[in-house]
Scaffold this motif. Structure first.
Motif, PDB file in Angstrom:
ATOM      1  N   ALA A  51     122.760  58.682  -8.082  1.00 37.10           N
ATOM      2  CA  ALA A  51     122.048  59.931  -7.836  1.00 37.10           C
ATOM      3  C   ALA A  51     120.787  59.715  -7.005  1.00 37.10           C
ATOM      4  O   ALA A  51     120.535  60.447  -6.035  1.00 37.10           O
ATOM      5  CB  ALA A  51     121.701  60.598  -9.162  1.00 37.10           C
ATOM      6  N   PHE A  52     119.991  58.696  -7.354  1.00 26.77           N
ATOM      7  CA  PHE A  52     118.752  58.471  -6.622  1.00 26.77           C
ATOM      8  C   PHE A  52     118.984  57.790  -5.276  1.00 26.77           C
ATOM      9  O   PHE A  52     118.174  57.956  -4.369  1.00 26.77           O
ATOM     10  CB  PHE A  52     117.746  57.716  -7.487  1.00 26.77           C
ATOM     11  N   ASP A  54     121.508  58.717  -3.394  1.00 26.44           N
ATOM     12  CA  ASP A  54     121.839  59.885  -2.580  1.00 26.44           C
ATOM     13  C   ASP A  54     120.626  60.785  -2.368  1.00 26.44           C
ATOM     14  O   ASP A  54     120.479  61.405  -1.311  1.00 26.44           O
ATOM     15  CB  ASP A  54     122.986  60.662  -3.218  1.00 26.44           C
ATOM     16  N   ALA A  55     119.729  60.845  -3.361  1.00 23.24           N
ATOM     17  CA  ALA A  55     118.500  61.623  -3.195  1.00 23.24           C
ATOM     18  C   ALA A  55     117.648  61.029  -2.082  1.00 23.24           C
ATOM     19  O   ALA A  55     117.057  61.760  -1.280  1.00 23.24           O
ATOM     20  CB  ALA A  55     117.720  61.662  -4.505  1.00 23.24           C
ATOM     21  N   LEU A  60     122.698  65.503  -0.536  1.00 25.94           N
ATOM     22  CA  LEU A  60     122.700  66.297  -1.755  1.00 25.94           C
ATOM     23  C   LEU A  60     124.080  66.863  -2.052  1.00 25.94           C
ATOM     24  O   LEU A  60     124.803  67.284  -1.150  1.00 25.94           O
ATOM     25  CB  LEU A  60     121.669  67.424  -1.644  1.00 25.94           C
ATOM     26  N   THR A  63     126.473  64.440  -7.011  1.00 21.92           N
ATOM     27  CA  THR A  63     125.737  63.330  -7.640  1.00 21.92           C
ATOM     28  C   THR A  63     124.281  63.668  -7.898  1.00 21.92           C
ATOM     29  O   THR A  63     123.683  63.167  -8.850  1.00 21.92           O
ATOM     30  CB  THR A  63     125.804  62.054  -6.780  1.00 21.92           C
ATOM     31  N   THR A  64     123.687  64.507  -7.056  1.00 23.34           N
ATOM     32  CA  THR A  64     122.273  64.853  -7.225  1.00 23.34           C
ATOM     33  C   THR A  64     122.079  66.144  -8.007  1.00 23.34           C
ATOM     34  O   THR A  64     120.959  66.453  -8.403  1.00 23.34           O
ATOM     35  CB  THR A  64     121.580  64.986  -5.858  1.00 23.34           C
ATOM     36  N   ASN A  65     123.152  66.891  -8.226  1.00 27.92           N
ATOM     37  CA  ASN A  65     123.049  68.169  -8.940  1.00 27.92           C
ATOM     38  C   ASN A  65     123.299  68.040 -10.432  1.00 27.92           C
ATOM     39  O   ASN A  65     122.993  68.955 -11.195  1.00 27.92           O
ATOM     40  CB  ASN A  65     124.044  69.182  -8.377  1.00 27.92           C
ATOM     41  N   THR A 104     113.824  66.620  -1.835  1.00 29.33           N
ATOM     42  CA  THR A 104     115.163  66.153  -2.162  1.00 29.33           C
ATOM     43  C   THR A 104     115.546  66.733  -3.515  1.00 29.33           C
ATOM     44  O   THR A 104     114.875  67.614  -4.038  1.00 29.33           O
ATOM     45  CB  THR A 104     115.242  64.609  -2.125  1.00 29.33           C
ATOM     46  N   ARG A 105     116.613  66.220  -4.086  1.00 31.76           N
ATOM     47  CA  ARG A 105     117.080  66.726  -5.379  1.00 31.76           C
ATOM     48  C   ARG A 105     117.649  65.556  -6.165  1.00 31.76           C
ATOM     49  O   ARG A 105     118.326  64.689  -5.628  1.00 31.76           O
ATOM     50  CB  ARG A 105     118.146  67.790  -5.143  1.00 31.76           C
ATOM     51  N   ALA A 106     117.378  65.552  -7.472  1.00 29.77           N
ATOM     52  CA  ALA A 106     117.962  64.555  -8.376  1.00 29.77           C
ATOM     53  C   ALA A 106     118.004  65.169  -9.765  1.00 29.77           C
ATOM     54  O   ALA A 106     117.077  65.878 -10.168  1.00 29.77           O
ATOM     55  CB  ALA A 106     117.146  63.263  -8.391  1.00 29.77           C
ATOM     56  N   ALA A 116     110.545  61.696  -6.410  1.00 26.66           N
ATOM     57  CA  ALA A 116     111.882  61.181  -6.726  1.00 26.66           C
ATOM     58  C   ALA A 116     111.891  59.659  -6.719  1.00 26.66           C
ATOM     59  O   ALA A 116     112.505  59.017  -7.581  1.00 26.66           O
ATOM     60  CB  ALA A 116     112.906  61.725  -5.733  1.00 26.66           C
TER      61      ALA A 116
END
Length: 197
Positions: A51-52, A54-55, A60, A63-65, A104-106, A116
């Motif tokens: 996840a991180f 990809d963050a 996104l 994996t990050t959602n 970003t998103r994680a 992040a």
């Protein structure tokens, strides 16, 4: 954005060595996290690393959602090969200065890249302690990662909007305790936790 970024590589290598040093017979052993066996902690570390990674790449998607507590993580039969590979990819992704900028998103949460990165560092430091404690291995986290983790956890504990910490109530430790013990306490864990098996 700060003027410096942190190389996650030294800490990801610590995690990889801990994973390599544990036996298959320890996979069902308890960890300092309630209801989380070693195999679940490894599954969590594997998932958060993806996840991180990809963050950092701003790639996104699924994996990050996914929220970190969406399901009890586990490991598959190829985890011993997969984990060090993903850890290397995680460290490499955060070596790009662009990873630390923008949004970003994680874990299903939108956050600045710099935050992040610090969350990723903190996860690696604290879960490294979890794994080492659960499997009876020595633990010497990367000093820069440990300092960043401590500072991140201390800021969270002092933020009234968080209610006293990120992972749970802070466990008090002596003021002269080691930096690692203070970080562990700030994470809601007891630095004196001991294996029962």
């Amino acid at each position: 954005m700060t003027d410096t970024t942190l190389d996650l590589g030294p800490q990801t290598r610590v995690i990889a060595r801990l994973a390599e040093g544990l036996s298959d017979g320890q996979l069902a052993d308890a960890t300092p996290c309630p209801d989380c066996a070693v195999r679940n902690m490894l599954g969590h570390v594997l998932g958060l690393s993806v996840a991180f990674r990809d963050a950092a790449r701003k790639d996104l998607g699924v994996t990050t959602n996914t929220a970190p507590d969406a399901a009890a993580p586990d490991i598959g039969p190829g985890w011993r090969e997969e984990l060090p590979k993903v850890l290397d990819e995680l460290a490499d992704a955060w070596r790009d200065p662009a990873a630390w900028t923008g949004m970003t998103r994680a874990g299903g949460v939108d956050l600045p890249g710099e935050v992040a990165g610090l969350v990723a560092v903190d996860e690696l430091v604290i879960h490294g302690w979890d794994l080492a404690s659960a499997t009876g291995q020595d633990y010497a986290p990367d000093p820069a990662a440990l300092q960043a983790s401590h500072d991140f956890l201390l800021a969270a504990a002092n933020d009234p909007s968080r209610g006293g910490g990120i992972f749970g109530p802070v466990v008090p430790v002596p003021a002269d305790a080691s930096l690692l013990d203070r970080a562990v306490g700030l994470s809601g864990r007891d630095p004196n936790w001991a294996r029962t098996s």
